[in-house]
Enzyme design. Structure first.
Site, short mmCIF file in Angstrom:
data_model
loop_
_atom_site.label_atom_id
_atom_site.label_comp_id
_atom_site.label_asym_id
_atom_site.label_seq_id
_atom_site.Cartn_x
_atom_site.Cartn_y
_atom_site.Cartn_z
N ARG A 44 0.86 -1.20 0.00
CA ARG A 44 0.00 0.00 0.00
C ARG A 44 0.89 1.24 0.00
NH1 ARG A 44 -3.14 -3.45 3.48
NH2 ARG A 44 -2.35 -2.56 5.42
N LYS A 134 -10.72 15.61 5.90
CA LYS A 134 -11.91 15.26 5.11
C LYS A 134 -12.90 14.44 5.92
CE LYS A 134 -13.00 11.69 2.18
NZ LYS A 134 -12.83 10.74 1.07
N LYS A 217 -16.63 19.59 -1.17
CA LYS A 217 -16.35 18.48 -2.10
C LYS A 217 -17.66 17.80 -2.47
CE LYS A 217 -13.69 14.19 -2.49
NZ LYS A 217 -12.40 13.57 -2.29
P1 13P Z 1 -13.61 9.14 -5.91
O1 13P Z 1 -13.06 10.28 -6.71
O2 13P Z 1 -13.05 7.81 -6.29
O3 13P Z 1 -15.12 9.17 -5.83
O4 13P Z 1 -13.08 9.33 -4.42
C1 13P Z 1 -13.13 10.59 -3.86
C2 13P Z 1 -13.32 10.49 -2.42
O5 13P Z 1 -12.52 10.98 -1.67
C3 13P Z 1 -14.51 9.81 -1.92
O6 13P Z 1 -14.67 10.08 -0.55
#
Ligand code: 13P
Length: 335
Positions: A44, A134, A217
């Site tokens: 990973r 996030k 986001k």
């Molecule tokens: P994806 O762009 O693969 O949807 O992932 C973004 C993300 O951080 C989802 O929480």
């Protein structure tokens, strides 16, 4: 300009975007097994370090979202991973929610958890070098969903999270993801996403979050993946802009879309048109997971020691999205 506003802008300025490399160990294991690589902490790290030391980190990637495992790992050159990211000229960030669980009261929906002990975990992540964080709330679309309960509960959690993150001097990424799964039309996605985002801002304001120091986001406005509603990229861009213009307060400095299951090219093309038609003051960029990593992961899986080759594939995708974030991408730039 406040410090948090400054960081939010730095992450997204000049077409830069965010690499979402915060897959939980479970999700990352699935991604690796899908390409026949064994999921060990070493593998990973190897894949992720390969991306984090690419040249596009300096030119294209303003921030990287890490998972708890990665933020505590050391690179092959014995640097802590956040240090490597900062040295490349990008900001390290961290996913701090602990996942979406069954929502009591509406068991077919989810509520994101992770508020217990969050203040203490944030202090630790800040010490480790994180500049932003996030938290993802997740919503399903169907006739009765998202329910009022899910819209309210997830917005409340996103706001409580954001207030704690700003208290700890980091920029919260507020991610309310309305899923693409289902047979709903783009219009339904527009209606439900607008409702979800408006509720988030109502709660963020109630919790006295400084809107100049966050990044939103969201999902783009798309028809469901099982829908017969065929929507052009132009329509996706226009609906997405209309939705955000009507539901996001003007203080918010930047919006960074998730890719949500779109193909790499689709995610780039839609972002490009959003920027071509952008009639707002928001920076509109990307915070992609799959749409930034898919080709690179596939290439890498064939020979996990081929660092340079993998970086070339990743650099291309990052460059394409950075052009799209400026409305400067075109299909003939793809190889
Ligand atoms: P994806 O762009 O693969 O949807 O992932 C973004 C993300 O951080 C989802 O929480």
């Amino acid at each position: 300009m406040s410090e948090l506003n400054n960081i939010a802008i730095k992450i997204l300025e000049k077409g830069k975007g965010i690499l979402a490399a915060d897959e939980s160990t479970g999700t990352m294991t699935k991604r690796l097994e899908d390409v026949n690589v064994t999921s060990t902490p070493e593998n990973r790290l190897l894949f992720r370090e390969t991306l984090f030391s690419s040249s596009s980190m300096t030119e294209c990637i303003g921030g990287v979202i890490l998972y708890d495992e990665t933020i505590k790992q050391k690179s092959s050159k014995k640097n802590m991973i956040p240090e490597l990211i900062s040295k490349m000229g990008s900001y390290p960030g961290i996913k701090v929610d602990t996942g979406a669980k069954v929502l009591s009261g509406s068991p077919d929906e989810k509520i994101t958890e992770g508020l217990d002990g969050l203040r203490e975990r944030l202090k630790e992540y800040y010490q480790l070098g994180a500049k932003f964080t996030k938290w993802r709330g997740v919503y399903n679309i169907s006739k009765n969903f998202p329910s009022k309960l899910s819209v309210h509960a997830n917005a409340n959690a996103l706001a409580r999270y954001s207030a704690l993150v700003q208290e700890c001097n980091m920029v919260p990424i507020v991610e309310p993801e309305v899923l693409m799964d289902g047979d709903h039309s783009a219009d339904e996605c527009y209606q439900k996403t607008s409702e979800v985002i408006k509720k988030c801002f109502e709660e963020l304001i109630l919790h006295k979050v400084d809107l100049k120091g966050i990044i939103l986001k969201p999902n783009m406005i798309l028809a469901g993946n099982k829908s017969n509603d065929k929507v052009s990229s132009e329509e996706v861009a226009k609906l997405t802009l209309k939705c955000l213009k009507n539901s996001v307060p003007s203080e918010v400095p930047g919006i960074a879309f998730l890719s949500g299951g779109q193909s790499e090219i689709e995610a780039t093309e839609n972002l490009n048109l959003i920027n071509k038609y952008n009639n707002t003051n928001f920076i509109m960029s990307y915070s992609y997971g799959r749409a930034l990593q898919q080709s690179a992961l596939k290439f890498w899986s064939k020979d996990i020691q081929n660092i340079e080759g993998t970086q070339k594939v990743f650099n291309h995708r990052a460059k394409m999205n950075t052009l799209a974030a400026q409305g400067k991408w075109s299909k003939d730039l793809e190889i």
